[in-house]
Design an enzyme around this catalytic site. Structure first.
Site, PDB file in Angstrom:
ATOM      1  N   TYR A 237       0.871  -1.141   0.126  1.00 25.36           N
ATOM      2  CA  TYR A 237       0.001  -0.013   0.230  1.00 25.36           C
ATOM      3  C   TYR A 237       0.872   1.108   0.056  1.00 25.36           C
ATOM      4  O   TYR A 237       0.515   2.064  -0.817  1.00 25.36           O
ATOM      5  CB  TYR A 237      -0.880  -0.040   1.104  1.00 25.36           C
ATOM      6  CG  TYR A 237      -1.713   1.132   1.397  1.00 25.36           C
ATOM      7  CD1 TYR A 237      -3.124   1.190   0.696  1.00 25.36           C
ATOM      8  CD2 TYR A 237      -1.624   2.136   2.200  1.00 25.36           C
ATOM      9  CE1 TYR A 237      -3.805   2.415   0.566  1.00 25.36           C
ATOM     10  CE2 TYR A 237      -2.262   3.220   2.516  1.00 25.36           C
ATOM     11  CZ  TYR A 237      -3.385   3.505   1.806  1.00 25.36           C
ATOM     12  OH  TYR A 237      -4.395   4.545   1.771  1.00 25.36           O
TER      13      TYR A 237
ATOM     14  N   LYS B 260       1.210   4.340  -2.938  1.00 30.27           N
ATOM     15  CA  LYS B 260       0.940   5.695  -2.677  1.00 30.27           C
ATOM     16  C   LYS B 260       2.166   6.525  -2.933  1.00 30.27           C
ATOM     17  O   LYS B 260       2.126   7.652  -3.311  1.00 30.27           O
ATOM     18  CB  LYS B 260       0.274   5.896  -1.355  1.00 30.27           C
ATOM     19  CG  LYS B 260      -1.171   5.348  -1.037  1.00 30.27           C
ATOM     20  CD  LYS B 260      -2.028   5.902  -2.220  1.00 30.27           C
ATOM     21  CE  LYS B 260      -3.610   5.572  -1.809  1.00 30.27           C
ATOM     22  NZ  LYS B 260      -4.339   6.134  -2.602  1.00 30.27           N
TER      23      LYS B 260
END
Length: 244
Positions: free
Chosen positions: A149, A153
């Site tokens: 994750y 990002k």
């Protein structure tokens, strides 16, 4: 400070719930024509958006599918702003993350941002436009279980800076917002356990998590002319976490 977005056309991905859903309502109330993109339009059609649907066009598409996204959005002739809000979070220890987890996360969190932005930038007026990418504090700081994750990002932040450089001569501004835990329905469910929340809250000087309205306020500011000299920024919304 008065912020006006009246009569502007704004495309919002991940519009079915949470931040995206609230943002669509706020933009429609402010007099925008909103193009609300969601994997399923049911949450849009059966939500509090119903009284505002005259100003909201809904599009159902799986943003992880590059070709389908291009097909479903190709009819759009003009936009003044784009909010790349759609995202998923697969949180597991590094050793347990799979190739499927990796590919799925990057397809939605990163590739879709690039794809939608590449499609919509040519449809922005010559007087300029604004692209806002919803990133995460996890792109700037490391957290247990966030390896994939966080990487997805961090890539969004990199895309943000690159597009700010390349689209700047066309007066298109590109920024990201990087929230910590935000108390959406999912956020409240995932962080309701005090034993889980306390270690993070202990590192936030304001000693609380963020509210959806606080993210929406920031996005609206970045869409508006009030931020006309801001581009290429990744703006932490984290109650002072980065100051510690």
């Amino acid at each position: 400070m008065e912020v006006s977005l009246k009569n502007r056309i704004i495309l919002v991905t991940g519009a079915g719930q949470g931040i995206g859903n609230e943002l669509c309502k706020r933009l429609a109330t402010a007099g925008c024509h909103v193009i609300a993109v969601s994997r399923s339009v049911a949450p849009l059609q059966y939500s509090a958006l119903i009284p505002l649907l005259i100003e909201i066009e809904t599009i159902s598409v799986d943003l992880s599918d590059w070709a389908s996204t291009r097909t479903r959005l190709q009819h759009i002739k003009k936009v003044d702003g784009v909010v790349n809000n759609a995202g998923i979070a697969i949180i597991k220890p590094f050793e347990e993350l799979t190739e499927e987890d990796f590919d799925k996360t990057f397809s939605v969190n990163t590739k879709a941002v690039f794809n939608v932005s590449q499609m919509m930038a040519p449809r922005m007026p010559s007087v300029g436009g604004s692209i806002v990418n919803v990133s995460s504090l996890a792109s700037l700081r490391s957290f247990q279980g966030h390896a994939v994750y966080s990487a997805s990002k961090a890539a969004v932040d990199s895309i943000t800076r690159s597009l700010a450089l390349e689209l700047g001569p066309r007066n298109i501004r590109v920024n990201s917002v990087n929230p910590t835990v935000i108390l959406t329905r999912m956020g409240r469910e995932n962080w309701s356990d005090p034993s889980k929340a306390k270690p993070l809250l202990d590192n936030i000087p304001l000693h609380r998590f963020g509210e959806v309205s606080e993210v929406v306020d920031t996005i609206i500011y970045l869409l508006s002319d009030k931020s006309s000299f801001m581009t290429g920024h990744s703006l932490p919304l984290e109650g002072g976490y980065c100051a510690c």
